[in-house]
Design a protein around this motif. Structure first.
Motif, PDB file in Angstrom:
ATOM      1  N   ARG A   1       2.310   6.115   0.191  1.00 57.82           N
ATOM      2  CA  ARG A   1       2.784   6.979   1.745  1.00 57.82           C
ATOM      3  C   ARG A   1       1.989   7.021   2.857  1.00 57.82           C
ATOM      4  O   ARG A   1       2.749   7.369   4.303  1.00 57.82           O
ATOM      5  CB  ARG A   1       2.421   8.586   0.699  1.00 57.82           C
ATOM      6  N   ASP A   2       0.502   6.785   3.136  1.00 59.37           N
ATOM      7  CA  ASP A   2       0.462   5.966   4.674  1.00 59.37           C
ATOM      8  C   ASP A   2       1.219   5.335   5.534  1.00 59.37           C
ATOM      9  O   ASP A   2       1.132   5.223   6.537  1.00 59.37           O
ATOM     10  CB  ASP A   2      -1.035   6.216   4.589  1.00 59.37           C
ATOM     11  N   TYR A   3       1.386   4.302   4.732  1.00 57.38           N
ATOM     12  CA  TYR A   3       2.499   2.546   5.082  1.00 57.38           C
ATOM     13  C   TYR A   3       3.254   2.849   5.533  1.00 57.38           C
ATOM     14  O   TYR A   3       4.115   2.456   6.424  1.00 57.38           O
ATOM     15  CB  TYR A   3       2.180   1.812   3.989  1.00 57.38           C
ATOM     16  N   VAL A   4       4.421   4.018   4.455  1.00 55.03           N
ATOM     17  CA  VAL A   4       5.890   4.741   5.221  1.00 55.03           C
ATOM     18  C   VAL A   4       5.431   4.769   6.234  1.00 55.03           C
ATOM     19  O   VAL A   4       6.189   4.902   7.291  1.00 55.03           O
ATOM     20  CB  VAL A   4       6.273   5.525   3.565  1.00 55.03           C
ATOM     21  N   ARG A   5       4.420   6.160   6.659  1.00 59.70           N
ATOM     22  CA  ARG A   5       4.058   7.042   7.864  1.00 59.70           C
ATOM     23  C   ARG A   5       4.210   5.790   8.724  1.00 59.70           C
ATOM     24  O   ARG A   5       4.527   6.274  10.724  1.00 59.70           O
ATOM     25  CB  ARG A   5       3.120   8.113   7.470  1.00 59.70           C
ATOM     26  N   GLU A   6       3.038   4.579   8.360  1.00 55.27           N
ATOM     27  CA  GLU A   6       2.636   3.448   9.139  1.00 55.27           C
ATOM     28  C   GLU A   6       4.041   3.283   9.870  1.00 55.27           C
ATOM     29  O   GLU A   6       3.334   1.904  10.566  1.00 55.27           O
ATOM     30  CB  GLU A   6       1.185   2.778   9.212  1.00 55.27           C
ATOM     31  N   GLY A   7       5.058   2.619   8.819  1.00 47.25           N
ATOM     32  CA  GLY A   7       5.907   1.929   9.081  1.00 47.25           C
ATOM     33  C   GLY A   7       5.596   0.107   8.457  1.00 47.25           C
ATOM     34  O   GLY A   7       7.111  -0.493   9.004  1.00 47.25           O
ATOM     35  N   ARG A   8       5.093   0.456   7.601  1.00 49.54           N
ATOM     36  CA  ARG A   8       4.496  -0.991   7.439  1.00 49.54           C
ATOM     37  C   ARG A   8       4.569  -0.850   5.620  1.00 49.54           C
ATOM     38  O   ARG A   8       5.481  -2.018   5.492  1.00 49.54           O
ATOM     39  CB  ARG A   8       3.242  -0.883   6.674  1.00 49.54           C
ATOM     40  N   VAL A   9       5.437  -0.066   5.427  1.00 51.82           N
ATOM     41  CA  VAL A   9       6.640  -0.188   3.949  1.00 51.82           C
ATOM     42  C   VAL A   9       7.998   0.801   4.415  1.00 51.82           C
ATOM     43  O   VAL A   9       8.058   1.227   4.954  1.00 51.82           O
ATOM     44  CB  VAL A   9       5.949   0.610   3.214  1.00 51.82           C
TER      45      VAL A   9
END
Length: 211
Positions: A39-47
């Motif tokens: 979820r954090d990675y999606v928010r950061e644009g990593r996923v």
């Protein structure tokens, strides 16, 4: 002691995001990560919606890989627009029944030929490394493609990897206090790592993308 893997339908999970997934980027496997981390990675644009993920717990080589936006649990992390864009990408990758190439969609005015899509990107990378030597990070950065260091913390690179893929690759060489910001100047995209929720919100407010 490690947690025992759960199957996708394991009812023992109090929170579906307690499950674990592995991430495939440029042929390499990363993880496993919990759904909370993703979820954090999606928010950061990593996923992103088309990032390839698989639930853990399957025999090696038998994982069921799928785009993140199509995973029964992770799909809720993406907007309807993200899901629609993923479907468009898949339609473009699907041969027509006659074998004549990708299927068309929409009006001719809005159709996009895959040949018109960029296969490499002009990338700006801004680093803030405090926890360790920047040597391994710079080596990984140089491996992306032709690169030039503009200043102590700013690079320009030409690479076949987009901004989210670049972030995924470079964060393997960053610590918990390090930060990273990547701009895909070719497609007007950004991705970042460890900026914090306030900065994350400000970037999304300021950086506008064409619809």
């Amino acid at each position: 002691m490690t947690d025992a893997p759960h199957s996708p339908g394991d009812a023992s999970l109090d929170d579906p995001f307690d499950g674990r997934w592995v991430l495939q980027v440029s042929g390499r496997i990363y993880g496993p990560y919990t759904g909370h981390a993703l979820r954090d990675y999606v928010r950061e644009g990593r996923v992103v919606a088309h990032s390839m993920l698989a639930r853990t717990g399957q025999p090696a080589g038998e994982e069921e890989w799928m785009p993140a936006a199509q995973d029964p649990v992770l799909s809720q992390l993406f907007s309807a627009a993200d899901t629609e864009l993923l479907q468009v990408r898949q339609e473009m990758d699907t041969p027509s029944p006659s074998g004549g190439g990708p299927q068309g969609f929409g009006s001719k005015k809005t159709q996009t030929d895959r040949r018109d899509q960029p296969t490499s990107f002009n990338i700006v990378i801004i680093t803030d490394v405090k926890s360790r030597s920047s040597g391994p990070l710079e080596n990984a950065l140089m491996s992306l493609g032709p690169a030039y260091k503009i200043s102590a913390n700013v690079w320009v690179v030409h690479t076949p990897s987009g901004a989210p893929e670049v972030v995924n690759l470079l964060t393997q060489h960053l610590g918990g206090s390090d930060r990273l910001f990547v701009v895909d100047a070719t497609r007007n995209r950004t991705a970042w790592f460890n900026m914090g929720p306030e900065t994350d919100a400000k970037i999304r407010q300021v950086w506008k993308q064409d619809k």
